[in-house]
Design an enzyme around this catalytic site. Structure first.
Site, mmCIF file in Angstrom:
data_model
loop_
_atom_site.group_PDB
_atom_site.id
_atom_site.type_symbol
_atom_site.label_atom_id
_atom_site.label_comp_id
_atom_site.label_asym_id
_atom_site.label_seq_id
_atom_site.Cartn_x
_atom_site.Cartn_y
_atom_site.Cartn_z
ATOM 1 N N ASN A 95 55.983 54.329 125.391
ATOM 2 C CA ASN A 95 54.847 55.659 125.126
ATOM 3 C C ASN A 95 56.079 56.823 125.404
ATOM 4 O O ASN A 95 57.110 56.767 126.201
ATOM 5 C CB ASN A 95 54.156 55.422 126.618
ATOM 6 C CG ASN A 95 53.388 54.817 126.746
ATOM 7 O OD1 ASN A 95 52.418 54.495 125.533
ATOM 8 N ND2 ASN A 95 52.460 54.931 127.186
ATOM 9 N N HIS A 112 61.251 53.759 121.938
ATOM 10 C CA HIS A 112 60.293 54.806 121.058
ATOM 11 C C HIS A 112 60.571 56.461 121.209
ATOM 12 O O HIS A 112 60.660 57.561 121.129
ATOM 13 C CB HIS A 112 59.231 55.185 120.802
ATOM 14 C CG HIS A 112 58.594 53.596 120.200
ATOM 15 N ND1 HIS A 112 57.726 53.226 120.008
ATOM 16 C CD2 HIS A 112 59.547 52.350 119.366
ATOM 17 C CE1 HIS A 112 57.785 51.909 119.336
ATOM 18 N NE2 HIS A 112 58.681 51.638 118.953
ATOM 19 N N LEU A 205 42.554 46.413 127.458
ATOM 20 C CA LEU A 205 40.779 47.227 127.466
ATOM 21 C C LEU A 205 40.204 46.150 126.385
ATOM 22 O O LEU A 205 39.146 45.917 127.099
ATOM 23 C CB LEU A 205 40.869 48.629 126.662
ATOM 24 C CG LEU A 205 39.263 49.259 126.850
ATOM 25 C CD1 LEU A 205 38.882 49.577 128.851
ATOM 26 C CD2 LEU A 205 39.244 50.372 126.034
ATOM 27 N N GLU A 206 40.790 45.551 125.432
ATOM 28 C CA GLU A 206 40.203 44.389 124.742
ATOM 29 C C GLU A 206 41.707 43.439 124.036
ATOM 30 O O GLU A 206 42.424 44.532 124.401
ATOM 31 C CB GLU A 206 39.278 45.544 123.688
ATOM 32 C CG GLU A 206 41.083 45.836 122.792
ATOM 33 C CD GLU A 206 40.299 47.095 121.587
ATOM 34 O OE1 GLU A 206 39.603 47.352 121.436
ATOM 35 O OE2 GLU A 206 40.657 47.626 120.997
ATOM 36 N N ALA A 222 43.231 49.709 132.450
ATOM 37 C CA ALA A 222 44.310 49.966 133.107
ATOM 38 C C ALA A 222 44.379 50.192 134.294
ATOM 39 O O ALA A 222 45.017 49.713 135.089
ATOM 40 C CB ALA A 222 45.447 50.410 132.102
HETATM 41 P P1 OAD Z 1 47.822 51.454 119.931
HETATM 42 O O1 OAD Z 1 46.740 53.143 120.066
HETATM 43 O O2 OAD Z 1 48.268 51.098 119.105
HETATM 44 O O3 OAD Z 1 46.762 50.732 120.867
HETATM 45 C C1 OAD Z 1 46.369 51.116 122.753
HETATM 46 C C2 OAD Z 1 45.885 50.014 122.850
HETATM 47 O O4 OAD Z 1 45.270 50.293 124.269
HETATM 48 C C3 OAD Z 1 44.570 49.405 122.340
HETATM 49 O O5 OAD Z 1 44.456 48.045 122.306
HETATM 50 C C4 OAD Z 1 43.133 49.826 123.057
HETATM 51 O O6 OAD Z 1 42.529 49.238 123.755
HETATM 52 C C5 OAD Z 1 44.503 49.854 124.386
HETATM 53 N N1 OAD Z 1 44.111 50.962 125.669
HETATM 54 C C6 OAD Z 1 43.131 51.746 124.730
HETATM 55 N N2 OAD Z 1 42.217 52.735 126.455
HETATM 56 C C7 OAD Z 1 42.508 51.770 127.602
HETATM 57 C C8 OAD Z 1 42.687 51.975 128.648
HETATM 58 N N3 OAD Z 1 42.071 52.580 129.593
HETATM 59 N N4 OAD Z 1 43.214 51.208 129.394
HETATM 60 C C9 OAD Z 1 43.711 50.015 128.450
HETATM 61 N N5 OAD Z 1 43.808 49.520 126.964
HETATM 62 C C10 OAD Z 1 43.945 50.664 126.693
HETATM 63 O O7 OAD Z 1 48.785 52.313 120.534
HETATM 64 P P2 OAD Z 1 50.542 51.278 121.012
HETATM 65 O O8 OAD Z 1 50.486 49.616 120.607
HETATM 66 O O9 OAD Z 1 50.869 51.730 122.030
HETATM 67 O O10 OAD Z 1 54.695 54.832 118.181
HETATM 68 O O11 OAD Z 1 51.569 51.863 119.467
HETATM 69 C C11 OAD Z 1 52.749 51.385 119.676
HETATM 70 C C12 OAD Z 1 53.850 52.401 118.894
HETATM 71 O O12 OAD Z 1 52.918 52.760 117.749
HETATM 72 C C13 OAD Z 1 53.407 53.989 119.643
HETATM 73 O O13 OAD Z 1 54.509 53.849 120.578
HETATM 74 C C14 OAD Z 1 53.821 54.836 118.453
HETATM 75 C C15 OAD Z 1 52.791 53.994 117.282
HETATM 76 O O14 OAD Z 1 53.228 54.644 116.357
HETATM 77 C C16 OAD Z 1 55.886 55.180 117.064
HETATM 78 O O15 OAD Z 1 55.212 56.384 117.369
HETATM 79 C C17 OAD Z 1 56.656 55.026 116.911
#
Ligand code: OAD
Length: 235
Positions: A95, A112, A205-206, A222
């Protein structure tokens, strides 16, 4: 966690899901950022070279937005764990917000980059930055008008990978929180850690894309599952 007494060194990886309940958009779920914007328009070096104003507007808006948000119970729980855990703990986040720091964590590795920093491509210095970059402000160090968001774009190398892999080698427990497992190298950390002997736990979450690589998955928001897990770890 059956063998919790054996655990000393912990590596935690967080993603956008941990900040979702603070009101910050994730990237890939319904209505996520990458459904509103094309990655190749706003998050690559080529996009910045082609249309810097568009890229600046996108990051200026995100930089302003995170300053309106507050950490949630998951960030605070990890701040408490960092303060009270007797072994080593490395908090690695994908993040670019500062909610871990505002939640009490003092040693956060932002692989990142960070919204609240600007990187001068003339003098290579990174400065704390809260305002916009669209109007091409001068670098506070060298005065060049060459500031860019200090955010890692697609096609660029994430930061501090050597430190992260060193910590994974020493880890007894690897925990992934709120990340979809879609973006490498972070998505591969679970396999690295597991091959090197760590126990692996997913809090999301999933189920994420790499869910089957984890010894255990706990599904839920979370703000609920993270404080529960931290309470368990601290006994
Ligand atoms: P994603 O948007 O790909 O994934 C978010 C994850 O969080 C999903 O699996 C959701 O199910 C989960 N989620 C959503 N709400 C939640 C909650 N309340 N509690 C727990 N989990 C929850 O985001 P990232 O995996 O962080 O990179 O994405 C990785 C990278 O892709 C980011 O750092 C960014 C993006 O492109 C760059 O910009 C370099």
């Amino acid at each position: 966690m059956g063998d919790m007494n054996q655990i000393r060194n912990i590596v935690i990886l967080t993603g956008a899901g941990i900040s979702a309940e603070s009101g910050i958009d994730t990237f890939r779920s319904g209505g996520g950022l990458w459904e509103q914007h094309r990655v190749e328009d706003v998050a690559t070096p080529e996009a910045f070279a082609r249309d810097p104003n568009l890229v600046h507007r996108f990051y200026d808006a995100r930089r302003a937005a995170i300053q309106e948000k507050e950490p949630n119970a998951a960030h605070f729980a990890l701040g408490r764990l960092e303060a009270e855990w007797p072994g080593k703990l490395l908090l690695v986040t994908q993040n670019v917000d500062d909610l871990h720091e505002r939640g009490g964590a003092s040693r956060v590795l932002h692989m990142h980059g960070e919204h609240l920093k600007a990187w001068c491509t003339s003098c290579d210095v990174r400065s704390l930055w809260r305002g916009p970059l669209l109007d091409r402000p001068a670098c506070p160090v060298c005065q060049a008008r060459s500031l860019r968001p200090d955010v890692v774009w697609f096609g660029e190398m994430p930061y501090r990978m050597g430190e992260i892999y060193a910590a994974l080698r020493e880890a007894d427990l690897f925990v992934s929180i709120g990340t979809s497992g879609a973006v490498y190298p972070a998505a591969g950390f679970v396999q690295n850690a597991r091959e090197l002997g760590a126990r692996t736990l997913e809090l999301n979450l999933e189920r994420s894309q790499g869910s089957h690589h984890f010894h255990e998955s706990r599904l839920g928001p979370a703000s609920e599952v993270v404080p529960q897990w931290v309470a368990e770890m601290l006994g």
